[in-house]
Design an enzyme around this catalytic site. Structure first.
Site, PDB file in Angstrom:
ATOM      1  N   VAL A  15       5.956   9.789  10.992  1.00 28.37           N
ATOM      2  CA  VAL A  15       4.918   9.655  10.261  1.00 28.37           C
ATOM      3  C   VAL A  15       3.532   9.865  11.297  1.00 28.37           C
ATOM      4  N   THR A  46      13.156   6.825  12.686  1.00 30.45           N
ATOM      5  CA  THR A  46      12.941   8.245  12.804  1.00 30.45           C
ATOM      6  C   THR A  46      14.156   8.606  14.066  1.00 30.45           C
ATOM      7  N   VAL A 174       1.300  -2.869  20.506  1.00 27.39           N
ATOM      8  CA  VAL A 174       0.125  -3.260  20.014  1.00 27.39           C
ATOM      9  C   VAL A 174       0.319  -4.776  19.605  1.00 27.39           C
ATOM     10  N   HIS A 225      20.714   0.110   5.912  1.00 26.47           N
ATOM     11  CA  HIS A 225      21.445   0.799   5.078  1.00 26.47           C
ATOM     12  C   HIS A 225      22.384   1.664   5.773  1.00 26.47           C
ATOM     13  N   TYR A 259      25.612  10.074   0.048  1.00 23.19           N
ATOM     14  CA  TYR A 259      25.056  11.327   0.365  1.00 23.19           C
ATOM     15  C   TYR A 259      25.675  11.632   1.595  1.00 23.19           C
ATOM     16  N   TYR A 537     -18.670   4.894 -22.823  1.00 24.22           N
ATOM     17  CA  TYR A 537     -17.385   5.414 -22.199  1.00 24.22           C
ATOM     18  C   TYR A 537     -17.890   6.423 -21.022  1.00 24.22           C
ATOM     19  N   ASP A 550     -11.358   6.608 -16.015  1.00 31.70           N
ATOM     20  CA  ASP A 550     -12.145   6.441 -17.136  1.00 31.70           C
ATOM     21  C   ASP A 550     -12.420   5.142 -17.318  1.00 31.70           C
ATOM     22  N   THR A 552     -14.826   2.050 -19.548  1.00 29.89           N
ATOM     23  CA  THR A 552     -16.072   1.653 -20.610  1.00 29.89           C
ATOM     24  C   THR A 552     -16.802   0.575 -19.970  1.00 29.89           C
ATOM     25  N   GLU A 649     -12.536  -4.874 -30.199  1.00 31.64           N
ATOM     26  CA  GLU A 649     -11.933  -5.732 -29.027  1.00 31.64           C
ATOM     27  C   GLU A 649     -12.702  -6.845 -29.120  1.00 31.64           C
ATOM     28  N   TYR A 651     -12.951 -10.189 -26.911  1.00 24.67           N
ATOM     29  CA  TYR A 651     -12.461 -10.748 -25.542  1.00 24.67           C
ATOM     30  C   TYR A 651     -12.902 -12.347 -25.921  1.00 24.67           C
TER      31      TYR A 651
HETATM   32  P1  FAD Z   1       9.563   4.864  12.588  1.00 25.82           P
HETATM   33  O1  FAD Z   1      10.270   6.005  12.867  1.00 25.82           O
HETATM   34  O2  FAD Z   1      10.216   3.600  12.336  1.00 25.82           O
HETATM   35  O3  FAD Z   1       8.250   4.721  13.501  1.00 25.82           O
HETATM   36  C1  FAD Z   1       7.414   3.605  13.645  1.00 25.82           C
HETATM   37  C2  FAD Z   1       7.263   3.238  15.246  1.00 25.82           C
HETATM   38  O4  FAD Z   1       6.160   2.253  15.223  1.00 25.82           O
HETATM   39  C3  FAD Z   1       8.313   3.149  15.911  1.00 25.82           C
HETATM   40  O5  FAD Z   1       8.533   4.151  16.913  1.00 25.82           O
HETATM   41  C4  FAD Z   1       8.130   1.392  16.494  1.00 25.82           C
HETATM   42  O6  FAD Z   1       8.619   1.496  17.745  1.00 25.82           O
HETATM   43  C5  FAD Z   1       6.562   1.702  16.485  1.00 25.82           C
HETATM   44  N1  FAD Z   1       5.954   0.376  16.607  1.00 25.82           N
HETATM   45  C6  FAD Z   1       6.364  -0.859  15.789  1.00 25.82           C
HETATM   46  N2  FAD Z   1       5.698  -1.995  16.106  1.00 25.82           N
HETATM   47  C7  FAD Z   1       5.015  -1.405  17.047  1.00 25.82           C
HETATM   48  C8  FAD Z   1       3.792  -2.060  17.792  1.00 25.82           C
HETATM   49  N3  FAD Z   1       3.487  -3.511  17.637  1.00 25.82           N
HETATM   50  N4  FAD Z   1       3.477  -1.438  18.858  1.00 25.82           N
HETATM   51  C9  FAD Z   1       3.656  -0.214  18.942  1.00 25.82           C
HETATM   52  N5  FAD Z   1       4.320   0.619  18.303  1.00 25.82           N
HETATM   53  C10 FAD Z   1       5.157  -0.126  17.398  1.00 25.82           C
HETATM   54  N6  FAD Z   1      14.658   9.528   5.221  1.00 25.82           N
HETATM   55  C11 FAD Z   1      14.746  10.869   4.728  1.00 25.82           C
HETATM   56  O7  FAD Z   1      13.968  11.238   4.361  1.00 25.82           O
HETATM   57  N7  FAD Z   1      16.133  11.464   4.829  1.00 25.82           N
HETATM   58  C12 FAD Z   1      17.248  10.868   5.115  1.00 25.82           C
HETATM   59  O8  FAD Z   1      18.163  11.355   5.094  1.00 25.82           O
HETATM   60  C13 FAD Z   1      16.937   9.658   5.700  1.00 25.82           C
HETATM   61  N8  FAD Z   1      18.194   8.877   6.286  1.00 25.82           N
HETATM   62  C14 FAD Z   1      18.001   7.559   6.212  1.00 25.82           C
HETATM   63  C15 FAD Z   1      19.131   7.063   6.960  1.00 25.82           C
HETATM   64  C16 FAD Z   1      19.181   5.425   7.461  1.00 25.82           C
HETATM   65  C17 FAD Z   1      20.375   5.040   7.991  1.00 25.82           C
HETATM   66  C18 FAD Z   1      17.942   5.021   7.566  1.00 25.82           C
HETATM   67  C19 FAD Z   1      17.788   3.823   8.072  1.00 25.82           C
HETATM   68  C20 FAD Z   1      16.782   5.861   7.202  1.00 25.82           C
HETATM   69  C21 FAD Z   1      16.853   7.004   6.656  1.00 25.82           C
HETATM   70  N9  FAD Z   1      15.673   7.673   6.366  1.00 25.82           N
HETATM   71  C22 FAD Z   1      15.718   8.938   5.542  1.00 25.82           C
HETATM   72  C23 FAD Z   1      14.389   7.045   6.349  1.00 25.82           C
HETATM   73  C24 FAD Z   1      13.507   7.415   7.391  1.00 25.82           C
HETATM   74  O9  FAD Z   1      14.471   7.354   8.486  1.00 25.82           O
HETATM   75  C25 FAD Z   1      12.397   6.531   7.656  1.00 25.82           C
HETATM   76  O10 FAD Z   1      11.714   6.465   6.384  1.00 25.82           O
HETATM   77  C26 FAD Z   1      11.460   7.490   8.498  1.00 25.82           C
HETATM   78  O11 FAD Z   1      11.894   7.778   9.873  1.00 25.82           O
HETATM   79  C27 FAD Z   1      10.140   6.500   8.930  1.00 25.82           C
HETATM   80  O12 FAD Z   1       9.270   7.096   9.787  1.00 25.82           O
HETATM   81  P2  FAD Z   1       8.164   6.197  10.561  1.00 25.82           P
HETATM   82  O13 FAD Z   1       7.428   7.135  11.367  1.00 25.82           O
HETATM   83  O14 FAD Z   1       7.380   5.538   9.479  1.00 25.82           O
HETATM   84  O15 FAD Z   1       8.652   4.731  11.264  1.00 25.82           O
HETATM   85  N1  THG Z   2     -10.761  -0.317 -23.821  1.00 26.47           N
HETATM   86  C1  THG Z   2     -11.853  -0.609 -23.099  1.00 26.47           C
HETATM   87  N2  THG Z   2     -11.908   0.002 -21.747  1.00 26.47           N
HETATM   88  C2  THG Z   2     -10.678   0.687 -21.547  1.00 26.47           C
HETATM   89  C3  THG Z   2      -9.840   1.138 -22.203  1.00 26.47           C
HETATM   90  C4  THG Z   2      -9.877   0.569 -23.673  1.00 26.47           C
HETATM   91  N3  THG Z   2     -11.166   1.244 -20.176  1.00 26.47           N
HETATM   92  C5  THG Z   2      -9.828   1.855 -19.771  1.00 26.47           C
HETATM   93  C6  THG Z   2      -9.346   2.851 -20.590  1.00 26.47           C
HETATM   94  N4  THG Z   2      -9.039   2.364 -21.860  1.00 26.47           N
HETATM   95  C7  THG Z   2     -10.395   4.040 -21.085  1.00 26.47           C
HETATM   96  N5  THG Z   2      -9.852   4.942 -22.035  1.00 26.47           N
HETATM   97  C8  THG Z   2     -10.730   5.080 -23.093  1.00 26.47           C
HETATM   98  C9  THG Z   2     -10.433   6.230 -23.853  1.00 26.47           C
HETATM   99  C10 THG Z   2     -11.127   6.498 -24.935  1.00 26.47           C
HETATM  100  C11 THG Z   2     -12.131   5.578 -25.482  1.00 26.47           C
HETATM  101  C12 THG Z   2     -12.199   4.556 -24.772  1.00 26.47           C
HETATM  102  C13 THG Z   2     -11.574   4.290 -23.690  1.00 26.47           C
HETATM  103  C14 THG Z   2     -12.922   5.839 -26.428  1.00 26.47           C
HETATM  104  N6  THG Z   2     -13.452   7.332 -26.807  1.00 26.47           N
HETATM  105  C15 THG Z   2     -14.319   7.696 -27.634  1.00 26.47           C
HETATM  106  C16 THG Z   2     -14.195   9.087 -28.081  1.00 26.47           C
HETATM  107  O1  THG Z   2     -13.555   9.886 -27.227  1.00 26.47           O
HETATM  108  O2  THG Z   2     -14.287   9.540 -29.035  1.00 26.47           O
HETATM  109  C17 THG Z   2     -15.762   7.597 -27.003  1.00 26.47           C
HETATM  110  C18 THG Z   2     -16.891   8.067 -27.996  1.00 26.47           C
HETATM  111  C19 THG Z   2     -18.087   7.830 -27.074  1.00 26.47           C
HETATM  112  O3  THG Z   2     -18.257   8.253 -25.826  1.00 26.47           O
HETATM  113  O4  THG Z   2     -19.189   7.525 -28.010  1.00 26.47           O
HETATM  114  O5  THG Z   2     -13.204   5.320 -27.406  1.00 26.47           O
HETATM  115  O6  THG Z   2      -9.048   0.810 -24.481  1.00 26.47           O
HETATM  116  N7  THG Z   2     -12.599  -1.607 -23.344  1.00 26.47           N
END
Ligand code: FAD
Ligand code: THG
Length: 821
Positions: A15, A46, A174, A225, A259, A537, A550, A552, A649, A651
């Site tokens: 990463v 990794t 770190v 794992h 796997y 809204y 979105d 309200t 509604e 409240y």
């Molecule tokens: P890391 O590779 O762990 O890197 C983090 C780094 O941070 C390390 O190098 C560490 O030394 C460093 N670090 C930590 N603390 C500090 C600090 N304080 N200061 C400086 N450096 C620090 N994923 C897949 O997608 N496919 C797979 O098949 C798969 N198989 C897996 C099998 C196993 C057995 C395991 C355990 C994992 C598997 N994963 C797989 C998951 C995958 O390995 C990890 O999710 C991925 O490698 C994470 O990457 P990363 O860079 O986040 O972490």
């Molecule tokens: N109630 C309240 N807040 C909310 C929601 C809720 N916030 C998040 C989410 N739900 C927002 N979603 C909507 C979607 C549609 C409407 C209200 C909240 C709605 N729409 C009228 C219409 O489209 O006809 C608006 C009319 C107008 O603008 O005058 O009523 O559920 N409190």
């Protein structure tokens, strides 16, 4: 020289190195990557990852991350050695449920633009001859999946970024995060302080420790794992060289949590079938003397845990009968409460970011998204399921993180229904009405820690009264799961009488102070300077015009607003943008208050006799709010309805909630009041065409595409996203959130299914429900704008095609006569 911010990346795993590459590739030129371990094999996850990349995921975002990872790694190499070996991926089914699920998964692949097909056993074995044909019922094959050589990717990227001037420092741990005035200023390391404007922790499962240095909760759990390698297998002899390593598709046998991949003439086996093994970081080796078989992220192999998986492996792959397990380890990586990664900037310490709990599979995609966030302020791929701020406070406790993350480990390969309720912990958050809901036989599902009734068993007795046109068709077994025909009763009573909905879990913010109006004005698309008592809204957009939420907004006084929001991301967004001068106060009032949605044609009849306030249509207009008393209880009443009916509604303070419920319930008896749940709610809101943020639209969509252009005030400018909307209108958009009704009036889909126009995949379903009032299943879908009203499409559901028609929306009460009556 030195034009961009100084960035320190903690962690040189897949990463951190991808992030260094994505940032430096975009021209940032003051980047350091630090790791406590030696480079390039640091000893993190990794360093031992077997690197299987299966791209298909229920989440569109995760699938797109994986697609980018494949594309990027295909373009990397180290001295002729591959970084991605595109062998294809095969997931086999040994049960009918799994086979059905693979069809569903193939649907996701199609929805998100990945090529895949479900094959019969013979074709599976043709691709992977080690599999026992008699054991399997079929498989999902994705030709673009394959193996990532994670440790080599790190080397390839290290060379590339070093050439761009990125500083790579191994053996630099770190130990602290430096800050001043709420901003990060650098990191303390074993080699001294390194100044920085931005610090990004990519420390993988060590993320909790680094987060703590910055005062940030990082909700992940390190779990071990098991991964094992067999001895030589004659059937694999001569197939691969040390360079190619593998020739067969990568293989998953999810019914047994397994796997497989080749290591030249040996087989590697990973298993999730064992007990969850949480790891205490304090017990890990802090040695920096690292080899391929000895590193902090590897623990000793516990052979007994592996024994059942070995048996199951032998059953699927008979060539293992004469083989044995030669080596193995318990490898550590991160799990989270919902399985998603953790991306985002600390809410309290500006400039401190994390990108953790990320698989190799998603690593390049996540890194690109973080680079875009840092440089452009937004990611082109939407991140709501990845944002570290998606969790509620109570979900950040170590106990919650530990329990839910372990459950995710156990369920990682399970066939999971979209409504599958969490088993534990439950009853974390309950509304004041919970005791009454239980008396009424509420069936609860969990969301954001809240218990939410989906329907009430007490309403089953009304099934016999259901008029014939309201009787819902039988459902297929899958869509009938976590559903009840009682939802039809609840919808019917809402449309014809009156119902009480518990709206307490709706996130509520109070935004107050002399700067409140200006803040809301800047962050939303609507007119905010309206009279006290107005409800608006409106939309919160990002700078590119994408829909962040979105909302309200209710003006309770000149300087006090109540915002109805979609979740914790809204709270985070408002807090981040609040001025530093203290002129705005933002409070999450959700927990201290409660809300009943009292909706239906008789709603006014129920509430009027209980109050001295005037609830008439003339004096309490649609989208207005009043402070009233109901049964003596102080209530803020807002006249709006997500189900599209007359009503309010209501409240109240949480302590008064039960009393409020009881007086409404008692008065409502003569009008046939019922308690109603989310199943009816979701159906009614789709009939009314109301969108649900996060499901129907996200930051990837502008308001005009989402059918929300009406919420963007034409006369307004200067708000976030305004500039990006110039020149865009309903008429110019290329795609639209579209209302479909299903032609046979009975086949229900559930969401995320692919949609076909003229036989070609052209979009996907967002939300779906049976529309009880309109007597047909409804599906909203993202489709090309060319799919006009009346256009015929097909939705793929478990491999079958269901005909549907683009229909004018809303399906219910388009003239607003009911809701405004
Ligand atoms: P890391 O590779 O762990 O890197 C983090 C780094 O941070 C390390 O190098 C560490 O030394 C460093 N670090 C930590 N603390 C500090 C600090 N304080 N200061 C400086 N450096 C620090 N994923 C897949 O997608 N496919 C797979 O098949 C798969 N198989 C897996 C099998 C196993 C057995 C395991 C355990 C994992 C598997 N994963 C797989 C998951 C995958 O390995 C990890 O999710 C991925 O490698 C994470 O990457 P990363 O860079 O986040 O972490
Ligand atoms: N109630 C309240 N807040 C909310 C929601 C809720 N916030 C998040 C989410 N739900 C927002 N979603 C909507 C979607 C549609 C409407 C209200 C909240 C709605 N729409 C009228 C219409 O489209 O006809 C608006 C009319 C107008 O603008 O005058 O009523 O559920 N409190």
């Amino acid at each position: 020289m030195g034009t961009s911010p100084r960035v320190v990346i903690i962690g040189a795993g897949i990463v951190g190195m991808n992030l260094a590459d994505e940032l430096s590739g975009r021209g940032w030129d003051r980047i350091s990557v630090l790791d406590r371990g030696p480079l390039p094999l640091t000893g993190g996850s990794t360093s031992h990852a077997p690197g299987l990349v299966f791209q298909t995921n229920a989440s569109k975002t995760m699938t797109e991350f994986a697609r980018y990872t494949v594309e990027k790694f295909l373009g990397l190499e180290v001295d002729g050695g591959w970084c991605f070996n595109q062998l294809g991926g095969l997931e086999v089914a040994t049960t009918p449920e799994r086979l059905a699920d693979l069809h569903r998964k193939q649907g996701w692949a199609t929805s998100w633009g990945v090529e895949g097909s479900v094959l019969d056993p013979k074709d599976c074995v043709r691709l992977h001859p080690l599999v026992d044909e008699s054991r399997i019922l079929g498989g999902l094959y994705v030709p673009t999946d394959g193996l990532a050589k994670a440790s080599r990717v790190v080397v390839a990227l290290a060379r590339r970024v070093a050439a761009r001037g990125v500083v790579l420092r191994g053996l630099t741990e770190v130990t602290g995060i430096e800050q001043h005035g709420g901003r990060v200023t650098g990191v303390t390391t074993t080699a001294g302080v390194i100044p920085a404007d931005i610090v990004v922790s990519c420390a993988g499962f060590w993320g909790v420790e680094i987060g703590a240095m910055a005062g940030m909760d990082v909700p992940l759990l390190p779990l071990a794992h098991q991964y094992a390698k067999t001895g030589r297998i004659p059937e694999l002899a001569g197939r691969s060289s040390d360079l190619t390593e593998a020739t067969l598709p990568i293989l998953r046998h999810q019914d047994q949590d397994l796997y497989f991949r080749e290591h030249v003439d040996r087989l590697g086996i990973g298993t999730y079938a064992h007990r969850p093994m949480p790891v205490d970081l304090r017990e890990l080796s802090s040695s920096t003397d690292i080899s391929e078989s000895d590193m902090p992220s590897m623990q000793p192999f516990t052979a007994a845990d592996f024994a059942p998986s070995w048996k199951q492996s032998q059953l699927l792959l008979p060539c293992l009968d004469t083989a044995e397990v030669e080596e193995g380890f318990n490898g550590i990586f991160s799990f989270t409460p919902d399985g998603g990664p953790l991306i985002g900037e600390s809410a309290d310490l500006e400039g401190f970011w994390i990108a953790e709990a990320v698989w190799v599979t998603h690593s390049a995609g996540v890194a690109r998204a973080v680079a875009q966030l840092l440089i452009e302020g937004r990611s082109e791929i939407e991140l709501h399921g990845c944002d570290v701020h998606r969790f509620e406070q109570v979900q950040l406790s170590p106990e919650y993180v530990s329990e839910t993350s372990q459950q995710n480990f156990v369920e990682i390969y399970d066939v999971l229904h979209p409504l599958q309720p969490r088993r534990s912990p439950r009853n974390l958050r309950v509304s004041p009405f919970h005791v009454r809901q239980r008396e009424l036989g509420a069936v609860f599902l969990e969301s954001a820690g809240w218990e939410r009734p989906h329907w009430f068993d007490a309403n089953a007795e009304l099934l016999g009264e259901l008029p014939p046109e309201w009787i819902p068709p039988e459902r297929d077994a899958w869509s009938a799961k976590f559903h009840s025909p009682i939802a039809a009763v609840e919808a019917w009573r809402t449309r014809t009488a009156v119902a009480m909905y518990d709206m307490t879990p709706l996130k509520r913010l109070e935004i107050s102070g002399p700067g409140a109006l200006a803040l809301l004005d800047r962050l939303t698309t609507g007119k905010m300077d309206k009279s006290v008592g107005s409800v608006t809204y409106t939309l919160a957009l990002d700078e590119a015009g994408g829909v962040r939420s979105d909302l309200t907004v209710t003006r309770l006084s000149a300087d006090t607003f109540q915002v109805g929001a979609n979740g914790n991301l809204d709270l985070d967004h408002f807090r981040r943008h609040a001025p530093a001068d203290g002129s705005v106060h933002i409070r999450d009032i959700t927990g201290g208050t409660c809300c009943i949605g009292l909706w239906g044609p008789r709603a006014r009849d129920v509430v009027a006799p209980l109050s001295r306030d005037d609830f008439s249509n003339e004096n309490f207009k649609y989208f207005r709010a009043e402070k009233v008393r109901i049964g003596g209880i102080p209530v803020t009443a807002m006249r709006l309805s997500y189900v599209g009916e007359l009503g309010w509604e209501l409240y109240a303070s949480a302590d008064n909630g039960l009393r409020l419920w009881d007086v409404l319930w008692a008065e409502g008896q003569r009008y046939g009041v019922i308690a109603a749940g989310r199943a009816a709610f979701n159906s009614l809101r789709l009939e009314k065409g109301y969108r649900s943020w996060g499901t129907d639209m996200t930051t990837e969509h502008n308001p005009y595409e989402a059918g929300l252009g009406f919420a963007v005030r034409k006369q307004k400018d200067g708000f976030a996203g305004h500039a990006a909307l110039q020149g865009i209108s309903e008429a110019t958009v290329q795609r639209r959130l579209t209302c479909l009704t299903i032609d046979d009036r009975r086949s229900v889909v559930l969401g995320q299914e692919p949609v076909f126009l003229d036989g070609e995949p052209c979009g996907y379903v967002t939300s779906a429900a049976f529309g009880h009032t309109v007597g047909a299943p409804i599906a909203y879908a993202w489709l090309p704008a060319s799919a006009e009203i009346g256009a015929r499409v097909e939705i793929e559901y478990f491999g079958a095609r269901i005909s549907a028609t683009v229909t004018a929306e809303p399906l219910f009460d388009p003239a607003m006569t009911k809701i405004k009556s």
